[in-house]
Design a protein around this motif. Structure first.
Motif, PDB file in Angstrom:
ATOM      1  N   VAL A 110       0.836  -1.203   0.000  1.00 17.27           N
ATOM      2  CA  VAL A 110       0.000   0.000   0.000  1.00 17.27           C
ATOM      3  C   VAL A 110       0.875   1.258   0.000  1.00 17.27           C
ATOM      4  O   VAL A 110       0.612   2.224  -0.731  1.00 17.27           O
ATOM      5  CB  VAL A 110      -0.958  -0.009   1.206  1.00 17.27           C
ATOM      6  N   VAL A 111       1.925   1.251   0.815  1.00 15.88           N
ATOM      7  CA  VAL A 111       2.842   2.402   0.859  1.00 15.88           C
ATOM      8  C   VAL A 111       3.518   2.588  -0.498  1.00 15.88           C
ATOM      9  O   VAL A 111       3.645   3.721  -0.998  1.00 15.88           O
ATOM     10  CB  VAL A 111       3.894   2.213   1.970  1.00 15.88           C
ATOM     11  N   LEU A 112       3.961   1.495  -1.100  1.00 17.23           N
ATOM     12  CA  LEU A 112       4.597   1.591  -2.417  1.00 17.23           C
ATOM     13  C   LEU A 112       3.613   2.118  -3.456  1.00 17.23           C
ATOM     14  O   LEU A 112       3.992   2.890  -4.350  1.00 17.23           O
ATOM     15  CB  LEU A 112       5.151   0.228  -2.835  1.00 17.23           C
ATOM     16  N   ALA A 113       2.334   1.719  -3.351  1.00 14.42           N
ATOM     17  CA  ALA A 113       1.324   2.258  -4.263  1.00 14.42           C
ATOM     18  C   ALA A 113       1.144   3.755  -4.053  1.00 14.42           C
ATOM     19  O   ALA A 113       0.966   4.515  -5.017  1.00 14.42           O
ATOM     20  CB  ALA A 113      -0.007   1.528  -4.058  1.00 14.42           C
ATOM     21  N   ALA A 114       1.207   4.207  -2.804  1.00 17.66           N
ATOM     22  CA  ALA A 114       1.136   5.649  -2.528  1.00 17.66           C
ATOM     23  C   ALA A 114       2.326   6.365  -3.158  1.00 17.66           C
ATOM     24  O   ALA A 114       2.179   7.451  -3.744  1.00 17.66           O
ATOM     25  CB  ALA A 114       1.097   5.890  -1.019  1.00 17.66           C
ATOM     26  N   CYS A 115       3.505   5.750  -3.060  1.00 15.02           N
ATOM     27  CA  CYS A 115       4.691   6.329  -3.713  1.00 15.02           C
ATOM     28  C   CYS A 115       4.514   6.356  -5.225  1.00 15.02           C
ATOM     29  O   CYS A 115       4.976   7.289  -5.898  1.00 15.02           O
ATOM     30  CB  CYS A 115       5.936   5.520  -3.347  1.00 15.02           C
ATOM     31  N   ALA A 116       3.837   5.336  -5.758  1.00 12.83           N
ATOM     32  CA  ALA A 116       3.590   5.300  -7.201  1.00 12.83           C
ATOM     33  C   ALA A 116       2.706   6.461  -7.631  1.00 12.83           C
ATOM     34  O   ALA A 116       2.917   7.066  -8.695  1.00 12.83           O
ATOM     35  CB  ALA A 116       2.932   3.963  -7.576  1.00 12.83           C
ATOM     36  N   ILE A 117       1.710   6.795  -6.817  1.00 18.66           N
ATOM     37  CA  ILE A 117       0.837   7.931  -7.143  1.00 18.66           C
ATOM     38  C   ILE A 117       1.623   9.238  -7.092  1.00 18.66           C
ATOM     39  O   ILE A 117       1.446  10.123  -7.944  1.00 18.66           O
ATOM     40  CB  ILE A 117      -0.366   7.966  -6.187  1.00 18.66           C
ATOM     41  N   ILE A 118       2.492   9.361  -6.109  1.00 18.40           N
ATOM     42  CA  ILE A 118       3.337  10.559  -6.033  1.00 18.40           C
ATOM     43  C   ILE A 118       4.240  10.644  -7.269  1.00 18.40           C
ATOM     44  O   ILE A 118       4.392  11.720  -7.869  1.00 18.40           O
ATOM     45  CB  ILE A 118       4.188  10.545  -4.750  1.00 18.40           C
ATOM     46  N   LEU A 119       4.821   9.520  -7.651  1.00 19.81           N
ATOM     47  CA  LEU A 119       5.671   9.488  -8.845  1.00 19.81           C
ATOM     48  C   LEU A 119       4.873   9.889 -10.076  1.00 19.81           C
ATOM     49  O   LEU A 119       5.354  10.671 -10.914  1.00 19.81           O
ATOM     50  CB  LEU A 119       6.257   8.078  -9.019  1.00 19.81           C
ATOM     51  N   LEU A 120       3.654   9.375 -10.193  1.00 17.99           N
ATOM     52  CA  LEU A 120       2.796   9.735 -11.321  1.00 17.99           C
ATOM     53  C   LEU A 120       2.504  11.224 -11.338  1.00 17.99           C
ATOM     54  O   LEU A 120       2.477  11.861 -12.404  1.00 17.99           O
ATOM     55  CB  LEU A 120       1.484   8.943 -11.233  1.00 17.99           C
ATOM     56  N   SER A 121       2.309  11.802 -10.150  1.00 22.18           N
ATOM     57  CA  SER A 121       1.998  13.232 -10.070  1.00 22.18           C
ATOM     58  C   SER A 121       3.170  14.106 -10.514  1.00 22.18           C
ATOM     59  O   SER A 121       2.975  15.268 -10.881  1.00 22.18           O
ATOM     60  CB  SER A 121       1.595  13.606  -8.644  1.00 22.18           C
ATOM     61  N   ARG A 122       4.377  13.547 -10.468  1.00 24.75           N
ATOM     62  CA  ARG A 122       5.561  14.315 -10.881  1.00 24.75           C
ATOM     63  C   ARG A 122       5.820  14.219 -12.382  1.00 24.75           C
ATOM     64  O   ARG A 122       6.749  14.834 -12.893  1.00 24.75           O
ATOM     65  CB  ARG A 122       6.797  13.820 -10.122  1.00 24.75           C
ATOM     66  N   ARG A 123       4.974  13.468 -13.073  1.00 23.18           N
ATOM     67  CA  ARG A 123       5.077  13.377 -14.538  1.00 23.18           C
ATOM     68  C   ARG A 123       4.267  14.502 -15.166  1.00 23.18           C
ATOM     69  O   ARG A 123       3.108  14.717 -14.798  1.00 23.18           O
ATOM     70  CB  ARG A 123       4.550  12.013 -14.995  1.00 23.18           C
ATOM     71  N   ASN A 124       4.836  15.210 -16.094  1.00 23.78           N
ATOM     72  CA  ASN A 124       4.107  16.277 -16.791  1.00 23.78           C
ATOM     73  C   ASN A 124       3.101  15.673 -17.763  1.00 23.78           C
ATOM     74  O   ASN A 124       3.438  14.753 -18.527  1.00 23.78           O
ATOM     75  CB  ASN A 124       5.085  17.171 -17.553  1.00 23.78           C
ATOM     76  N   ARG A 125       1.895  16.199 -17.722  1.00 26.00           N
ATOM     77  CA  ARG A 125       0.859  15.782 -18.689  1.00 26.00           C
ATOM     78  C   ARG A 125       0.235  17.052 -19.237  1.00 26.00           C
ATOM     79  O   ARG A 125      -0.811  17.517 -18.769  1.00 26.00           O
ATOM     80  CB  ARG A 125      -0.183  14.879 -18.042  1.00 26.00           C
ATOM     81  N   ALA A 126       0.875  17.623 -20.231  1.00 22.68           N
ATOM     82  CA  ALA A 126       0.472  18.936 -20.754  1.00 22.68           C
ATOM     83  C   ALA A 126      -0.926  18.921 -21.356  1.00 22.68           C
ATOM     84  O   ALA A 126      -1.602  19.930 -21.405  1.00 22.68           O
ATOM     85  CB  ALA A 126       1.491  19.412 -21.790  1.00 22.68           C
ATOM     86  N   SER A 127      -1.359  17.724 -21.797  1.00 17.15           N
ATOM     87  CA  SER A 127      -2.648  17.652 -22.488  1.00 17.15           C
ATOM     88  C   SER A 127      -3.817  17.678 -21.530  1.00 17.15           C
ATOM     89  O   SER A 127      -4.962  17.746 -21.949  1.00 17.15           O
ATOM     90  CB  SER A 127      -2.709  16.369 -23.327  1.00 17.15           C
ATOM     91  N   LEU A 128      -3.571  17.564 -20.235  1.00 17.79           N
ATOM     92  CA  LEU A 128      -4.686  17.504 -19.280  1.00 17.79           C
ATOM     93  C   LEU A 128      -4.948  18.891 -18.706  1.00 17.79           C
ATOM     94  O   LEU A 128      -4.042  19.556 -18.256  1.00 17.79           O
ATOM     95  CB  LEU A 128      -4.344  16.518 -18.158  1.00 17.79           C
TER      96      LEU A 128
END
Length: 414
Positions: free
Chosen positions: A396-414
């Motif tokens: 669960v903690v690693l999944a939370a880290c995965a969400i944080i990692l995803l949030s640090r990815r730029n998604r200009a189209s959104l």
């Protein structure tokens, strides 16, 4: 130094550990967290929710001093490959500390620096889904080939497949949310097809809690869509209330279903009887509980409860009513740590609920990934693991880290 590639490397191992039975996420969290020592900076004073979580963990650790399940600190030999930390309290404390360290390291990843790392992570999750799809179709053949003809050994193989399904379910919200919010209805269709395929896969793999988790994931996403300002507070505060009132809520629900003549599937009926026994244990020591992991020592079998055995085949007579743990974390907290533990756990959840940002302030993929993760954890919390299962909480903690990692990815189209 960036923590993003370290997390990416950890997620490359995610599907491998899942394939091996999903019991290695605790060590994976420890290995992932240690490099964060070079990056994380302790916040002073610590956040109040972190202090409350540590208070709960500390109380659980202290409760091992009066638990009948106490078995010493360690066993085995590191050089001989059978080393194990036997004390539940030590595993709980270490998982908490490593989890806090990993999350602190992930939060220090700069925005826009996780483009490649997040792709690697998402690719690893997709690979795990494909492996599960194969196991759903060819599971019997693979288990017979790997575990031999012994039915007992084959049962272990199918249990490992079910655990892998649960591990995939924990990261499914991240993968589905990432795809669903891409521009165009085609991507939303792909995300919907992925969730439907996951539901079919977990049914074929025999993981009922995972199927319920998919329903909870979708419900949590709907609540956040409906309440873009307060969705997270509702979700996690409901979990807090559930923990605080678990014996009353679950006991009342069981009595109502009995009076209404509701017939549950065999697996859920056995859980209901187990929960009745656990509620009785909680009443015996309401303030402090029986101590961490005490449920392992409760030896009641169905032969000790003739009314229940009368509804079962005779060979159930020697089966334990509580098979190792209650398969409901809220009741386990009550029975093993008492009112003190339940209050500390509930307050921790309330503080987290009011610490999270409003959903509408987050990017859509991150917003729904968080909601989905809460929904999935609520299901597994209620039907699957022991509350002291360090591998589950590490995942669960690693999944939370995965969400944080995803949030640090730029998604200009959104």
């Amino acid at each position: 130094m960036s923590y993003a590639p370290i997390l990416a490397a950890a997620f490359v191992l995610w599907p491998v550990i899942g394939l091996l039975g999903a019991q290695g996420y605790g060590p994976l969290l420890a290995i992932t967290a240690l490099p964060a020592l070079a990056l994380a900076r302790p916040k002073m004073p610590p956040a109040i929710y972190a202090l409350m979580a540590l208070a709960f963990v500390g109380w659980a650790a202290i409760s091992e001093t009066w638990s009948p399940a106490t078995r010493g600190l360690i066993s085995g030999n590191l050089l001989e490959g059978d080393f194990a930390i036997r004390a539940s309290s030590v595993r709980i404390v270490l998982t908490t500390l490593f989890g806090m360290l990993a999350v602190a390291g992930a939060l220090r990843i700069a925005s826009g620096t996780a483009q490649v790392s997040s792709r690697v992570m998402l690719g690893a999750f997709a690979v795990q889904g494909l492996v599960l799809a194969v196991s759903a179709v060819f599971g019997h053949q693979v288990v017979a080939m790997v575990y031999g003809a012994d039915p007992m050994e084959q049962a272990k193989g199918f249990q490992n497949i079910a655990r892998n399904a649960n591990a995939f379910l924990i990261v499914l919200p991240i993968l589905a949310a990432y795809i669903a919010v891409r521009p165009g209805w085609r991507w939303k269709g792909i995300a919907a097809a992925m969730v439907l395929a996951a539901a079919i896969i977990v049914v074929l793999n025999g993981s009922d809690s995972a199927l319920i988790g998919i329903g909870f994931m979708l419900l949590a996403g709907f609540i956040v869509w409906l309440a873009p300002k307060t969705g997270y507070r509702w979700l996690i505060s409901l979990m807090a209330g559930y923990v605080a009132a678990a014996p009353v809520l679950i006991g009342t629900a069981i009595n109502m279903m009995r009076k209404m003549g509701v017939e549950l599937p065999a697996s859920f009926q056995s859980r209901a009887w187990s929960w009745e026994l656990v509620i009785g244990k909680a009443v015996e020591k309401p303030l402090t509980g029986h101590g961490v992991a005490a449920s392992k020592t409760w030896r009641d079998t169905y032969s000790d409860h003739p009314a229940w055995l009368a509804q079962l085949p005779d060979f159930w007579a020697a089966y334990p009513v509580v098979p190792g743990h209650p398969h409901n974390m809220a009741l386990q907290i009550w029975a093993e740590t008492g009112v003190v533990g339940a209050v500390l756990a509930g307050l921790t959840l309330v503080l987290i609920a009011f610490r999270l940002p409003m959903p509408k302030t987050l990017r859509p993929d991150v917003r729904y990934a968080i909601a989905g993760l809460v929904g999935v954890v609520a299901s597994l919390f209620s039907f699957s693991y022991s509350v002291w299962n360090d591998s589950f909480w590490a995942s669960v903690v690693l999944a939370a880290c995965a969400i944080i990692l995803l949030s640090r990815r730029n998604r200009a189209s959104l």
